[in-house]
Motif scaffolding. Structure first.
Motif, mmCIF file in Angstrom:
data_model
loop_
_atom_site.group_PDB
_atom_site.id
_atom_site.type_symbol
_atom_site.label_atom_id
_atom_site.label_comp_id
_atom_site.label_asym_id
_atom_site.label_seq_id
_atom_site.Cartn_x
_atom_site.Cartn_y
_atom_site.Cartn_z
ATOM 1 N N ALA A 1 -37.319 3.758 -35.448
ATOM 2 C CA ALA A 1 -36.968 2.339 -35.462
ATOM 3 C C ALA A 1 -38.086 1.496 -34.844
ATOM 4 C CB ALA A 1 -35.651 2.115 -34.717
ATOM 5 N N PHE A 2 -38.661 1.992 -33.752
ATOM 6 C CA PHE A 2 -39.748 1.244 -33.103
ATOM 7 C C PHE A 2 -41.034 1.291 -33.909
ATOM 8 C CE2 PHE A 2 -36.928 1.287 -29.467
ATOM 9 C CZ PHE A 2 -37.098 -0.008 -29.006
ATOM 10 N N MET A 3 -41.202 2.329 -34.737
ATOM 11 C CA MET A 3 -42.367 2.428 -35.607
ATOM 12 C C MET A 3 -42.406 1.242 -36.571
ATOM 13 S SD MET A 3 -44.624 4.829 -35.423
ATOM 14 C CE MET A 3 -44.859 6.233 -34.330
ATOM 15 N N VAL A 4 -41.216 0.821 -37.009
ATOM 16 C CA VAL A 4 -41.129 -0.299 -37.943
ATOM 17 C C VAL A 4 -41.557 -1.595 -37.246
ATOM 18 C CG1 VAL A 4 -39.537 -1.689 -39.347
ATOM 19 C CG2 VAL A 4 -39.342 0.815 -39.306
ATOM 20 N N TYR A 5 -41.150 -1.713 -35.977
ATOM 21 C CA TYR A 5 -41.532 -2.904 -35.205
ATOM 22 C C TYR A 5 -43.041 -2.930 -34.971
ATOM 23 C CZ TYR A 5 -42.272 -5.766 -31.037
ATOM 24 O OH TYR A 5 -42.755 -6.657 -30.141
ATOM 25 N N SER A 6 -43.586 -1.794 -34.538
ATOM 26 C CA SER A 6 -45.026 -1.713 -34.283
ATOM 27 C C SER A 6 -45.450 -0.248 -34.312
ATOM 28 C CB SER A 6 -45.365 -2.323 -32.919
ATOM 29 O OG SER A 6 -46.720 -2.071 -32.599
ATOM 30 N N PRO A 7 -46.325 0.096 -35.242
ATOM 31 C CA PRO A 7 -46.678 1.521 -35.373
ATOM 32 C C PRO A 7 -47.577 2.038 -34.254
ATOM 33 C CG PRO A 7 -47.892 0.204 -36.983
ATOM 34 C CD PRO A 7 -46.987 -0.737 -36.255
ATOM 35 N N GLU A 8 -48.144 1.152 -33.446
ATOM 36 C CA GLU A 8 -49.011 1.612 -32.357
ATOM 37 C C GLU A 8 -48.176 1.809 -31.107
ATOM 38 O OE1 GLU A 8 -51.994 2.553 -32.802
ATOM 39 O OE2 GLU A 8 -52.110 1.785 -34.853
ATOM 40 N N GLN A 9 -48.072 3.076 -30.693
ATOM 41 C CA GLN A 9 -47.212 3.396 -29.567
ATOM 42 C C GLN A 9 -47.816 4.516 -28.730
ATOM 43 O OE1 GLN A 9 -43.391 4.536 -30.971
ATOM 44 N NE2 GLN A 9 -43.119 2.718 -32.262
ATOM 45 N N SER A 10 -47.329 4.627 -27.539
ATOM 46 C CA SER A 10 -47.627 5.815 -26.754
ATOM 47 C C SER A 10 -46.285 6.396 -26.331
ATOM 48 C CB SER A 10 -48.484 5.462 -25.535
ATOM 49 O OG SER A 10 -48.841 6.650 -24.855
ATOM 50 N N LEU A 11 -45.919 7.484 -26.990
ATOM 51 C CA LEU A 11 -44.628 8.133 -26.718
ATOM 52 C C LEU A 11 -44.795 9.038 -25.506
ATOM 53 C CD1 LEU A 11 -41.754 9.127 -27.312
ATOM 54 C CD2 LEU A 11 -42.702 10.601 -29.084
ATOM 55 N N GLU A 12 -44.133 8.707 -24.424
ATOM 56 C CA GLU A 12 -44.307 9.471 -23.190
ATOM 57 C C GLU A 12 -43.159 10.470 -22.991
ATOM 58 O OE1 GLU A 12 -47.152 9.663 -21.540
ATOM 59 O OE2 GLU A 12 -47.748 8.467 -23.273
ATOM 60 N N ASP A 13 -43.333 11.301 -21.988
ATOM 61 C CA ASP A 13 -42.451 12.462 -21.814
ATOM 62 C C ASP A 13 -42.255 12.743 -20.329
ATOM 63 O OD1 ASP A 13 -41.107 14.834 -22.588
ATOM 64 O OD2 ASP A 13 -42.943 15.999 -22.239
ATOM 65 N N ILE A 14 -42.255 11.632 -19.562
ATOM 66 C CA ILE A 14 -42.195 11.765 -18.105
ATOM 67 C C ILE A 14 -40.927 12.476 -17.638
ATOM 68 C CG2 ILE A 14 -43.688 9.838 -17.512
ATOM 69 C CD1 ILE A 14 -41.195 8.050 -17.467
ATOM 70 N N VAL A 15 -41.047 13.144 -16.508
ATOM 71 C CA VAL A 15 -39.883 13.807 -15.945
ATOM 72 C C VAL A 15 -39.871 13.579 -14.433
ATOM 73 C CG1 VAL A 15 -41.082 16.047 -15.760
ATOM 74 C CG2 VAL A 15 -38.578 15.993 -15.865
ATOM 75 N N VAL A 16 -38.690 13.267 -13.917
ATOM 76 C CA VAL A 16 -38.505 13.119 -12.466
ATOM 77 C C VAL A 16 -37.246 13.888 -12.068
ATOM 78 C CG1 VAL A 16 -39.658 10.856 -12.235
ATOM 79 C CG2 VAL A 16 -37.211 10.941 -12.760
ATOM 80 N N PRO A 17 -37.089 14.205 -10.787
ATOM 81 C CA PRO A 17 -35.823 14.798 -10.350
ATOM 82 C C PRO A 17 -34.681 13.870 -10.765
ATOM 83 C CG PRO A 17 -37.450 14.882 -8.576
ATOM 84 C CD PRO A 17 -38.045 14.036 -9.664
ATOM 85 N N ILE A 18 -33.581 14.431 -11.273
ATOM 86 C CA ILE A 18 -32.559 13.557 -11.865
ATOM 87 C C ILE A 18 -32.058 12.478 -10.909
ATOM 88 C CG2 ILE A 18 -31.739 15.091 -13.708
ATOM 89 C CD1 ILE A 18 -29.373 15.823 -11.947
ATOM 90 N N ALA A 19 -31.998 12.803 -9.631
ATOM 91 C CA ALA A 19 -31.500 11.810 -8.669
ATOM 92 C C ALA A 19 -32.464 10.633 -8.520
ATOM 93 C CB ALA A 19 -31.240 12.468 -7.315
ATOM 94 N N ASN A 20 -33.676 10.762 -9.047
ATOM 95 C CA ASN A 20 -34.663 9.684 -8.909
ATOM 96 C C ASN A 20 -34.848 8.833 -10.159
ATOM 97 O OD1 ASN A 20 -35.138 10.252 -6.264
ATOM 98 N ND2 ASN A 20 -37.038 11.396 -6.607
#
Lengths: 469, 469
Positions: B337-356
């Motif tokens: 869906a966001f590709m349609v809005y703007s194809p230039e993206q940086s898809l991130e994959d960050i992870v933090v402890p769930i409580a944070n």
């Protein structure tokens, strides 16, 4: 390796880092640190025992050891069964006994942060009131240290359902063999940020560094458990049942423990225990657990019926604490019962794919007959992990015994590897099984292990002589 | 690194090993192998694409690459999101697409032995009739290859309950960077025979060797599942709910997916979907599964009530396939869906402890405002793993975008690390995140990784330029 002796100057340096009461050279006091639970012929005295309290102190000691080329052997509670904590080359024995604090109980993340010298069961004692438990504990949980568990990737009786230590270690602080303090992993449930250094440390038996802190995952504690005692005519029927339980019922039991006739009889005699199954040829002790009582009972019933359809003579249900304790007490006392018969033993830890345990049993019997030794088999059949034990015939001399032991072990391991198995499921290689690595593990695998060891520990000062040369 | 070009003689050698139809030099055909699912600026053409069929062929190719100093990049389905399969230095692109056989389905051990080029979902298709499934699959299971999953230690939406790929990999056959064929692990449920080489391979992104065979654990498939759609006024309330679900209900859900307002609205518009929650500020999609329908419903109810006690506006139950599919379709289509809005993206994959996670959300908002970019956040909140995405404002130039992207990422990662988080939960480092490793990971950790890489791959020919330099 040519290591240097510990001079008076080095002792002074150690005292400077650690304080006098954390540097022990008294022979009598050091004796306890010269062995673990492996037979006494593996014992070796250290030149000095130290009891550091922080990662920084350990880092300084490790740097000193590199400068002077002195071996360091890290040690937990000394409950190991492969000689991993024995200072084979003397030098510094580093006991983690004073690093036994709980650093943080993080209920929001369901994790606990501990020092390595904490007795494993302490974790369960602390978090029990919140309905949680640490599911990675091994059978020796009342005495072993969590640091030792991690170094050995200790298993236990519940691996079939809960896995072993490694699954619950989220993060580690490690002092590397060159003295750096490194953080591996953390409190993140998922993490693919670079190589999995933490997983490499787990089970590396103290040869790649010293664990100084661990972040462990807690789990909701199951509320109900039921044990089934299932009697079979012979070992073959019992063992053939093991893979069927999982693949046909599709229930994952908490434990599936196996005891052969010899183990059950010897232990019942020793404990003066009169359990109904005493006359059976072999038995399985099956535990199921869960949060809903009705389902736990239903699962137990399903498994019981499946066993009866597959040659079980009888199924007893132990659904109260007293009966459960009586049954598990037999299982836990097997090793001790055989010690009374003959203290000279080789306690093994072989593992095969569960579907192949039935094929292994006749091989064990043949070896036992060929060398006229008792070879009781018992253990975590649900994981394919058997503590087959070679028990010296009291009539043979020690010289004969050592010869028999070596030959019988070679044949046992050859049979195990032919069935896709491995030397050790949970006790580790240490010094006890090192010589068998060369013959049974692939050359290329061993070479990769050596390369890793050399990359981490260029001076080979960290627990040398263990796993590989 | 100075690699050598691929000469006519080397092409002839490759053809001799693999046969002419497994050696591709046609530019048009090679184009498809020059990228994965990362933005096109990371793409790089290989000099030759090969499609070997056996470990022995791969071994020969790897030895050739060492002799001639030519880089090899292994590639699965090309569905990766960190550029791990991109031949950054040209050379040989090794596609495993022709190694896609199921070697053995071992129901007695509940394992399957496969080649690395098998589409992950094929495993589930095969074992489904026996009531089993492969629980390690990621969300891209319909297109990705199992070999790529293992190389990346791919995650998915169910890690909170089932863990990720690594938990289900029992054994691997690997061609090392020096061309040896090595067996790691096997069908043993427990195994502490030496260092855990298999675990080191998992997630090493093809930099330590090429996986040529995998033994995977199967699990009993849960019979029932229910999804809850839980609506909240704002992101903060939704996110604060995540650790509470597990620590207070003590039920481990299969998934806890989070979608912020921006993600939900954009995707509902894109799909022309009219779900009741469209007006909510944020939502959680919670799945519970199990073998007893009544318990699954009970668990869902318990969690639903807990949410209502903690600021949820409404809880919808999706307990039939059609409703479940509609909801999950929104979740799966966010990126598109966001590709349609703007194809230039940086898809991130960050992870933090769930409580944070709750503490991270305002930081993301600040960065979004500071750089005037949309930053939708969605993903596996139950694992602390968010696919926060930087979406280029269509009004800015590409030059401005690259500058904004780098600055915003630095700030995002700084916030993540301050909360005990990491760069990647399941997509990997590859080339996309390599430069951020240096700034955010400890120097000593990086040095250990480098030492391992050098020990395995002395000529640095195996997927060079990925993870670390």
């Amino acid at each position: 390796m040519n290591y240097n002796p510990i001079t008076k100057e080095i002792l002074e340096e150690l005292t400077g880092i650690l304080g006098a009461k954390n540097v022990i050279v008294d022979k009598e006091k050091m004796e306890n640190y010269s062995h673990d639970e492996t037979p006494k012929e593996y014992a070796h005295m250290p030149d000095v025992v130290i009891t550091p309290r922080t990662a920084e102190e350990i880092s300084e000691v490790v740097k000193l050891a590199n400068r002077h080329l002195i071996p360091i052997t890290p040690r937990g509670a000394g409950s190991g069964l492969s000689g991993g904590a024995i200072p084979t080359f003397g030098g510094i024995l580093l006991s983690i006994e004073k690093m036994n604090k709980v650093i943080e109980v993080d209920y929001d993340n369901m994790m606990i942060v501990v020092e390595p010298g904490l007795v494993t069961n302490e974790i369960n004692a602390i978090v029990d009131e919140r309905g949680l438990f640490y599911a990675g504990y091994p059978m020796s949980l009342l005495t072993c240290y969590i640091g030792g568990n991690i170094a050995e990737n200790a298993g236990g009786g519940k691996a079939i359902k809960y896995g072993v230590t490694g699954r619950y270690v989220m993060g580690l602080e490690v002092v590397t063999p060159t003295g750096e303090i490194v953080q591996m992993g953390g409190k993140n449930v998922k993490d693919v940020t670079g190589y999995d250094l933490k997983r490499l440390m787990i089970g590396s038996e103290g040869t790649l560094g010293i664990i100084t802190k661990a972040i462990l995952k807690l789990s909701p504690k199951p509320k109900f458990a039921t044990d089934l005692l299932v009697l079979f005519e012979d070992a073959d029927s019992a063992i053939k049942m093991v893979p069927k339980i999982i693949s046909e019922s599709r229930i994952i039991p908490t434990s599936v423990e196996f005891m052969d006739k010899l183990s059950v009889h010897t232990t019942c005699d020793y404990l003066n225990e009169q359990l109904p199954y005493q006359k059976a040829g072999s038995m399985l002790l099956i535990e199921v657990d869960g949060t809903v009582e009705e389902n736990v009972n239903q699962d137990a019933e399903t498994i019981g019926e499946l066993c009866l359809e597959n040659n079980a003579i009888e199924v007893y249900v132990a659904d109260n604490y007293t009966t459960q304790e009586r049954v598990w007490s037999v299982r836990r006392n097997i090793a001790e019962a055989f010690m009374v018969y003959s203290p000279e033993q080789s306690l093994e830890d072989i593992v095969v794919p569960i579907a192949n345990i039935a094929k292994l049993m006749p091989e064990i019997e043949k070896i036992s007959e060929r060398y006229d030794i008792k070879m009781p088999s018992y253990g975590h059949a649900g994981d394919g992990n058997l503590h087959t034990t070679l028990v010296k015939n009291p009539d043979t001399t020690m010289e004969e015994w050592f010869e028999i032991e070596e030959k019988a072990l070679q044949e046992l391991y050859t049979a195990v590897y032919a069935l896709g198995g491995k030397l050790s499921g949970e006790h580790g290689i240490g010094i006890k099984r090192k010589k068998y690595m060369k013959e049974h593990e692939g050359e290329a695998e061993l070479m990769l292990m050596k390369k890793i060891k050399m990359a981490f520990d260029p001076n080979n000062i960290m627990n040398p002589g263990k796993i590989i040369d």
